[in-house]
Design a protein around this motif. Structure first.
Motif, PDB file in Angstrom:
ATOM      1  N   THR A  23      26.632 -22.051  35.522  1.00 29.55           N
ATOM      2  CA  THR A  23      26.965 -20.593  35.491  1.00 29.55           C
ATOM      3  C   THR A  23      26.547 -20.261  34.227  1.00 29.55           C
ATOM      4  O   THR A  23      26.551 -20.939  33.135  1.00 29.55           O
ATOM      5  CB  THR A  23      28.383 -20.577  35.803  1.00 29.55           C
ATOM      6  OG1 THR A  23      29.255 -21.134  34.679  1.00 29.55           O
ATOM      7  CG2 THR A  23      28.704 -21.089  37.209  1.00 29.55           C
ATOM      8  N   GLY A  24      26.479 -18.885  34.216  1.00 29.00           N
ATOM      9  CA  GLY A  24      25.776 -18.052  32.848  1.00 29.00           C
ATOM     10  C   GLY A  24      26.790 -17.502  31.991  1.00 29.00           C
ATOM     11  O   GLY A  24      28.034 -17.413  32.533  1.00 29.00           O
ATOM     12  N   ASP A  25      26.648 -16.909  31.083  1.00 28.79           N
ATOM     13  CA  ASP A  25      27.666 -16.345  30.264  1.00 28.79           C
ATOM     14  C   ASP A  25      28.374 -15.289  31.012  1.00 28.79           C
ATOM     15  O   ASP A  25      29.412 -14.681  30.777  1.00 28.79           O
ATOM     16  CB  ASP A  25      26.822 -15.647  29.046  1.00 28.79           C
ATOM     17  CG  ASP A  25      26.202 -16.651  27.984  1.00 28.79           C
ATOM     18  OD1 ASP A  25      27.280 -17.632  27.636  1.00 28.79           O
ATOM     19  OD2 ASP A  25      25.187 -16.858  27.767  1.00 28.79           O
ATOM     20  N   MET A  26      27.627 -14.109  31.746  1.00 27.90           N
ATOM     21  CA  MET A  26      28.358 -13.272  32.385  1.00 27.90           C
ATOM     22  C   MET A  26      29.334 -13.668  33.409  1.00 27.90           C
ATOM     23  O   MET A  26      30.379 -13.000  33.603  1.00 27.90           O
ATOM     24  CB  MET A  26      27.090 -12.147  33.152  1.00 27.90           C
ATOM     25  CG  MET A  26      26.327 -11.482  31.881  1.00 27.90           C
ATOM     26  SD  MET A  26      27.149 -10.613  30.562  1.00 27.90           S
ATOM     27  CE  MET A  26      27.067 -11.575  29.109  1.00 27.90           C
ATOM     28  N   ALA A  27      28.889 -14.661  34.167  1.00 29.17           N
ATOM     29  CA  ALA A  27      30.058 -15.335  35.051  1.00 29.17           C
ATOM     30  C   ALA A  27      31.238 -15.818  34.494  1.00 29.17           C
ATOM     31  O   ALA A  27      32.257 -15.693  35.016  1.00 29.17           O
ATOM     32  CB  ALA A  27      29.186 -16.383  35.974  1.00 29.17           C
ATOM     33  N   GLN A  28      31.008 -16.239  33.190  1.00 27.06           N
ATOM     34  CA  GLN A  28      32.456 -16.321  32.341  1.00 27.06           C
ATOM     35  C   GLN A  28      33.218 -15.362  32.014  1.00 27.06           C
ATOM     36  O   GLN A  28      34.271 -15.402  32.381  1.00 27.06           O
ATOM     37  CB  GLN A  28      31.919 -17.128  31.175  1.00 27.06           C
ATOM     38  CG  GLN A  28      33.100 -17.680  30.320  1.00 27.06           C
ATOM     39  CD  GLN A  28      32.654 -18.627  28.924  1.00 27.06           C
ATOM     40  OE1 GLN A  28      31.401 -19.183  29.185  1.00 27.06           O
ATOM     41  NE2 GLN A  28      33.499 -18.893  28.365  1.00 27.06           N
ATOM     42  N   ILE A  29      32.498 -14.381  31.961  1.00 23.81           N
ATOM     43  CA  ILE A  29      33.277 -12.959  31.508  1.00 23.81           C
ATOM     44  C   ILE A  29      33.750 -12.476  32.904  1.00 23.81           C
ATOM     45  O   ILE A  29      35.019 -12.379  33.026  1.00 23.81           O
ATOM     46  CB  ILE A  29      32.481 -11.848  30.712  1.00 23.81           C
ATOM     47  CG1 ILE A  29      32.112 -12.362  29.351  1.00 23.81           C
ATOM     48  CG2 ILE A  29      33.220 -10.766  30.744  1.00 23.81           C
ATOM     49  CD1 ILE A  29      31.391 -11.669  28.620  1.00 23.81           C
ATOM     50  N   TRP A  30      33.091 -12.535  33.817  1.00 25.11           N
ATOM     51  CA  TRP A  30      33.461 -11.925  35.152  1.00 25.11           C
ATOM     52  C   TRP A  30      34.764 -12.709  35.533  1.00 25.11           C
ATOM     53  O   TRP A  30      35.669 -12.171  36.149  1.00 25.11           O
ATOM     54  CB  TRP A  30      32.274 -11.823  36.173  1.00 25.11           C
ATOM     55  CG  TRP A  30      31.496 -10.550  36.060  1.00 25.11           C
ATOM     56  CD1 TRP A  30      32.029  -9.296  36.156  1.00 25.11           C
ATOM     57  CD2 TRP A  30      30.205 -10.367  36.269  1.00 25.11           C
ATOM     58  NE1 TRP A  30      30.998  -8.342  35.998  1.00 25.11           N
ATOM     59  CE2 TRP A  30      29.810  -9.017  36.351  1.00 25.11           C
ATOM     60  CE3 TRP A  30      29.065 -11.286  36.562  1.00 25.11           C
ATOM     61  CZ2 TRP A  30      28.491  -8.633  36.442  1.00 25.11           C
ATOM     62  CZ3 TRP A  30      27.856 -11.026  36.674  1.00 25.11           C
ATOM     63  CH2 TRP A  30      27.420  -9.599  36.515  1.00 25.11           C
ATOM     64  N   SER A  31      34.568 -13.999  35.438  1.00 26.92           N
ATOM     65  CA  SER A  31      35.562 -15.088  36.210  1.00 26.92           C
ATOM     66  C   SER A  31      36.815 -15.085  35.328  1.00 26.92           C
ATOM     67  O   SER A  31      37.760 -15.581  35.569  1.00 26.92           O
ATOM     68  CB  SER A  31      34.920 -16.249  36.321  1.00 26.92           C
ATOM     69  OG  SER A  31      34.722 -16.968  35.113  1.00 26.92           O
ATOM     70  N   ASN A  32      36.775 -14.208  34.299  1.00 23.08           N
ATOM     71  CA  ASN A  32      37.671 -14.287  33.074  1.00 23.08           C
ATOM     72  C   ASN A  32      38.127 -15.792  32.689  1.00 23.08           C
ATOM     73  O   ASN A  32      39.353 -16.368  32.625  1.00 23.08           O
ATOM     74  CB  ASN A  32      39.251 -13.776  33.525  1.00 23.08           C
ATOM     75  CG  ASN A  32      40.089 -13.007  32.754  1.00 23.08           C
ATOM     76  OD1 ASN A  32      39.629 -12.596  31.520  1.00 23.08           O
ATOM     77  ND2 ASN A  32      41.312 -13.108  33.119  1.00 23.08           N
ATOM     78  N   ASN A  33      37.037 -16.661  32.407  1.00 22.83           N
ATOM     79  CA  ASN A  33      37.147 -17.868  32.079  1.00 22.83           C
ATOM     80  C   ASN A  33      37.523 -18.937  33.038  1.00 22.83           C
ATOM     81  O   ASN A  33      37.707 -20.127  32.751  1.00 22.83           O
ATOM     82  CB  ASN A  33      38.097 -18.223  30.807  1.00 22.83           C
ATOM     83  CG  ASN A  33      37.596 -18.021  29.530  1.00 22.83           C
ATOM     84  OD1 ASN A  33      36.252 -17.752  29.227  1.00 22.83           O
ATOM     85  ND2 ASN A  33      38.264 -17.410  28.433  1.00 22.83           N
ATOM     86  N   ARG A  34      37.370 -18.610  34.470  1.00 25.94           N
ATOM     87  CA  ARG A  34      37.645 -19.460  35.295  1.00 25.94           C
ATOM     88  C   ARG A  34      36.383 -20.299  35.460  1.00 25.94           C
ATOM     89  O   ARG A  34      36.240 -21.496  35.892  1.00 25.94           O
ATOM     90  CB  ARG A  34      37.842 -18.786  36.730  1.00 25.94           C
ATOM     91  CG  ARG A  34      39.272 -18.100  36.739  1.00 25.94           C
ATOM     92  CD  ARG A  34      39.674 -17.830  38.194  1.00 25.94           C
ATOM     93  NE  ARG A  34      41.017 -17.094  38.188  1.00 25.94           N
ATOM     94  CZ  ARG A  34      41.752 -16.971  38.786  1.00 25.94           C
ATOM     95  NH1 ARG A  34      41.472 -17.397  39.968  1.00 25.94           N
ATOM     96  NH2 ARG A  34      42.988 -16.504  38.671  1.00 25.94           N
ATOM     97  N   TYR A  35      35.124 -19.811  35.295  1.00 27.84           N
ATOM     98  CA  TYR A  35      33.817 -20.445  35.199  1.00 27.84           C
ATOM     99  C   TYR A  35      33.524 -20.501  33.790  1.00 27.84           C
ATOM    100  O   TYR A  35      33.537 -19.635  33.128  1.00 27.84           O
ATOM    101  CB  TYR A  35      32.897 -19.832  36.365  1.00 27.84           C
ATOM    102  CG  TYR A  35      33.286 -20.065  37.492  1.00 27.84           C
ATOM    103  CD1 TYR A  35      33.303 -21.158  38.244  1.00 27.84           C
ATOM    104  CD2 TYR A  35      33.633 -18.854  38.202  1.00 27.84           C
ATOM    105  CE1 TYR A  35      33.605 -21.207  39.549  1.00 27.84           C
ATOM    106  CE2 TYR A  35      34.088 -19.011  39.379  1.00 27.84           C
ATOM    107  CZ  TYR A  35      33.930 -20.278  40.158  1.00 27.84           C
ATOM    108  OH  TYR A  35      34.343 -20.306  41.536  1.00 27.84           O
ATOM    109  N   TYR A  36      32.882 -21.567  33.099  1.00 26.27           N
ATOM    110  CA  TYR A  36      32.530 -21.756  31.839  1.00 26.27           C
ATOM    111  C   TYR A  36      31.112 -22.007  31.901  1.00 26.27           C
ATOM    112  O   TYR A  36      30.499 -22.579  32.674  1.00 26.27           O
ATOM    113  CB  TYR A  36      33.292 -22.951  31.091  1.00 26.27           C
ATOM    114  CG  TYR A  36      32.841 -23.216  29.813  1.00 26.27           C
ATOM    115  CD1 TYR A  36      33.293 -22.526  28.913  1.00 26.27           C
ATOM    116  CD2 TYR A  36      32.007 -24.509  29.585  1.00 26.27           C
ATOM    117  CE1 TYR A  36      32.685 -22.694  27.374  1.00 26.27           C
ATOM    118  CE2 TYR A  36      31.671 -24.644  28.328  1.00 26.27           C
ATOM    119  CZ  TYR A  36      31.947 -23.723  27.128  1.00 26.27           C
ATOM    120  OH  TYR A  36      31.637 -24.020  25.933  1.00 26.27           O
ATOM    121  N   ALA A  37      30.247 -21.219  31.020  1.00 25.57           N
ATOM    122  CA  ALA A  37      28.759 -21.333  30.674  1.00 25.57           C
ATOM    123  C   ALA A  37      28.711 -22.319  29.694  1.00 25.57           C
ATOM    124  O   ALA A  37      28.895 -22.025  28.551  1.00 25.57           O
ATOM    125  CB  ALA A  37      28.349 -19.911  30.238  1.00 25.57           C
TER     126      ALA A  37
END
Length: 145
Positions: A23-37
């Protein structure tokens, strides 16, 4: 493929008939840290071929990225993808001490990027070709420009 865990690089073992997805950096932000880049790297094998087909799916440059409201109290301030990407691109050519990270937009961060992003947006037209050299003043920290 290896991912950094603390000070250690851990090899990711491929699963048969499966894809490995970072997952990328923006997915980390969108997911509120549920996914980590994760920070990652790829090593070659001295006697085996390796096939890799990276696919990057990015939001529009003017996209405002922030945690989805259904995921609790936001752990990040708003981040505009075009600013983040321009900073990463500029980091390939300039040494400002450290590369821009999602942590620069963590809630309560005192990173210079939070204020600089607005200055960048006020003076950037995403419909025009982007030049690192032409925009150096907008990409540099206040003490470097």
């Amino acid at each position: 493929l290896q991912v950094r865990h603390g000070d250690e690089w851990i090899t990711v073992r491929p699963e048969p008939d499966a894809f490995t997805i970072n997952t990328g950096d923006m997915a980390q932000i969108w997911s509120n840290n549920r996914y980590y880049a994760p920070e990652h790297r790829v090593l070659t094998h001295p006697s085996k071929e390796r096939y890799s087909a990276p696919m990057f799916y990015n939001p529009p440059f003017d996209a405002v990225v922030k945690p989805l409201p259904t995921l609790g109290a936001p752990q990040y301030s708003e981040c505009v993808w075009g600013y983040f990407r321009a900073q990463r691109f500029a980091g390939d050519f300039a040494d400002y001490g450290s590369e821009i990270q999602t942590s620069d937009f963590s809630a309560g961060s005192s990173s210079w990027h939070v204020k600089n992003q607005q200055r960048f947006l006020n003076q950037t037209d995403f419909a025009k070709p982007f030049s690192v050299e032409g925009n150096r003043q907008l990409l540099a920290p206040p003490s470097v420009s």
